[in-house]
Design an enzyme around this catalytic site. Sequence first.
Site, short mmCIF file in Angstrom:
data_model
loop_
_atom_site.label_atom_id
_atom_site.label_comp_id
_atom_site.label_asym_id
_atom_site.label_seq_id
_atom_site.Cartn_x
_atom_site.Cartn_y
_atom_site.Cartn_z
N HIS A 55 -46.37 69.66 38.05
CA HIS A 55 -46.57 70.83 39.12
C HIS A 55 -46.23 71.42 39.96
O HIS A 55 -46.01 71.47 40.79
CB HIS A 55 -47.56 69.74 39.87
N LYS A 111 -28.53 57.50 44.14
CA LYS A 111 -27.69 56.78 44.21
C LYS A 111 -26.36 58.26 43.34
O LYS A 111 -25.10 58.85 44.02
CB LYS A 111 -27.02 56.10 42.90
N ASN A 151 -17.42 28.23 51.83
CA ASN A 151 -17.74 29.55 51.49
C ASN A 151 -18.52 28.94 50.19
O ASN A 151 -18.70 28.63 48.67
CB ASN A 151 -16.89 30.29 51.30
N GLY A 152 -20.20 29.71 50.69
CA GLY A 152 -20.81 28.58 49.65
C GLY A 152 -22.57 28.52 50.83
O GLY A 152 -22.68 28.91 51.63
N CYS A 186 -17.45 34.56 52.35
CA CYS A 186 -16.87 34.67 53.46
C CYS A 186 -15.78 34.51 52.37
O CYS A 186 -15.30 34.30 51.35
CB CYS A 186 -17.20 33.29 54.00
N ARG A 216 -15.11 40.37 52.59
CA ARG A 216 -16.13 39.45 51.94
C ARG A 216 -16.92 38.68 53.70
O ARG A 216 -17.41 38.46 53.38
CB ARG A 216 -15.09 38.38 51.28
N GLU A 258 -34.92 55.88 43.27
CA GLU A 258 -32.85 55.66 43.45
C GLU A 258 -32.17 55.68 42.88
O GLU A 258 -31.00 56.33 42.85
CB GLU A 258 -33.13 54.08 42.66
N TRP A 275 -19.81 35.77 56.70
CA TRP A 275 -20.57 36.27 55.99
C TRP A 275 -21.31 35.54 56.65
O TRP A 275 -21.68 34.34 55.62
CB TRP A 275 -20.14 36.80 54.67
N GLU A 279 -25.48 60.71 46.34
CA GLU A 279 -24.71 59.89 47.37
C GLU A 279 -23.62 60.46 46.90
O GLU A 279 -22.53 60.84 47.74
CB GLU A 279 -25.25 59.05 47.76
N LYS A 331 -22.34 53.39 56.40
CA LYS A 331 -23.16 52.36 55.70
C LYS A 331 -24.39 51.98 55.95
O LYS A 331 -25.12 51.92 55.90
CB LYS A 331 -21.87 51.08 55.22
#
Length: 611
Positions: free
Chosen positions: A507, A488, A103-104, A2, A27, A484, A77, A491, A606
Amino acid sequence: MCGIVGYTGKRAAMPVLISGLKKLEYRGYDSAGIALSGESGIIVRKQSGKVSGLSDLVDGEKDTLSLSHSGIAHTRWATHGPPTTLNAHPHEGNEGRVVLVHNGIIENHNALRERFKSAGHVFKSETDSEVLAHLVEVNYDGDLLAAVKKSLKEVDGTYGITCMVKDEPGVLVVARSGSPIVIGLGEDETIVASDASAIITYTRQAIYLDDNDIARIEGSKVDIESLDSGAVTRATSEIDWSPDAAEKGGYEHYMLKEVFEQPEAIRNTIRGRIDLNRGTAILSGLNLTPRELVDIQRLLIVGCGTSMNAGLIGEYAVEDFAAIPAEVEQAAEFRYRNPIVGSRDLVLAISQSGETADTLAAVREAVDKGTLVAALVNVVGSTIARETGRGIYLHAGPEVSVASTKAFTSQVSVLLMIALKIARAHRLSREKGIQIAKEIQRLPELVQQVLDCNDKIAEVAKHYADYNNAFYIGRGYMFPVALEGALKLKEISYIHAEGYHSAELKHGPIALLEESMPVIALLNQGPGQDKTLSNVAECKARNAPVLGVITKGDEEARKTCDHVIEIPACPQYTAVVPAAVALQLFSYHVARIRGCAIDQPRNLAKSVTVE
Ligand code: AGP
């Protein structure tokens, strides 16, 4: 993760706090709040949604609220409790005297909450943070610093906090353990915040608190102590970043910042979820007893893009650890193919945002089919989380860059813990479970070792930035990593990259191999390495440049490649994480060299909330 801001000084506090929140919105952006202290007490205003909404709310009362010269504010958050106005910060003590932003994560919040409830306290929110405000207020005896100090000795978890008490207008107390707090030193004023981006408009003189530091601040008077002892001195440093750089923590792009956040993100993901004594994982959000877990005869994983690739690693781990069948379905395909699911299946939906349309539809399809459904989500309170009502939050913090990085490695960390838990409810021994649990706990350190090679990886990337095509190859656990890695690169660098199972080359794809088609090979030591080594030889025989991701010190593998990126030695099921991080950095540097818009790649969003 946060964003916290606090101000005490001669200015009107409200505009300082609101502009600080706007700087910290990356954040956390699901709810926000402010508390302003004045002669008549403390006024709290908060609501769900973006900071702009809060700004409009307090703007309507600016004549009165601007009279205050001290206050605290927070942009959230969510981790515990969905993003609602009641769960937004600041939180108050039972009598509303103490007000606090946090925050935490407070791990022992349930025990503290029960203690206060039995003492007649009333809680307004579902958050772990509100418990702290109640605790400080109970311990308050005219000295806020002493009260916070006493209270923090009773909590387990991580925190960056700022709090105020009605009785001491103009006084802030801040403390840190695991979550950042910066103190900005001004003329007759002090601004505190989670990071420098909210401070540099007012001052470039800052003190970064260390863990276990606590400080009493009034105007420009700042007294820092250690939680366990008395006064301590902390260095003042000059902030030389531009505001934009500050939001990115000094990194050039959010993607690089999030790549470097992975050790901490994974620590937050596994914190309180590994039981080394019983060799299993504690995943209360799954809300499945070992009795129910033993009944699960098949795991069906659904997701899209990077989340689906993480799911593929989960498939390998569940079959490897638990010896029960696991399958991965592209969510849109699952949704439309009238899937065969039964009462002894568990459908696990994976989504960073929790809003991806195809994955949401797959969840609804599974729910309508009457099977067990759970979700693995990063955004608390998101639609998929709410509709499944059963699942695990990543706690990876907000992921701003479109290219998903820390969410992927956190997803894999949770999938390894899910596989461990299911396996312990099936055939896996306690000893083997403890071994796997210890390997999972090594993940942050394994990732750090790859991050320490960032400069070397940037050098290697120079040799591959001019190609327009690339193949990624891997076997076993490394096959999804190849997929993956290719995703990346695609993208963010616009290079046409394909991930293949190494054995698949012969093949068809091998027809494309020649000097302008580089091959990135997952060549780390483990089952199948010898086979992939011979696949690499086939690539070399056709003059394809080869970049190998190899185990540190593996000279035999090094000799077969034109360039290498080393990862630490570890079992295949954890090697997937450092290998993925190595490929994240590789694609980042290739894209940077090609001058691509890394954080906002063209044509991508996103969160894909349409079919
Ligand atoms: C990954 O870098 C991409 N942004 C994309 O493939 C993403 O993983 C996919 O859209 C799924 O998103 P989700 O995890 O939020 O559901």
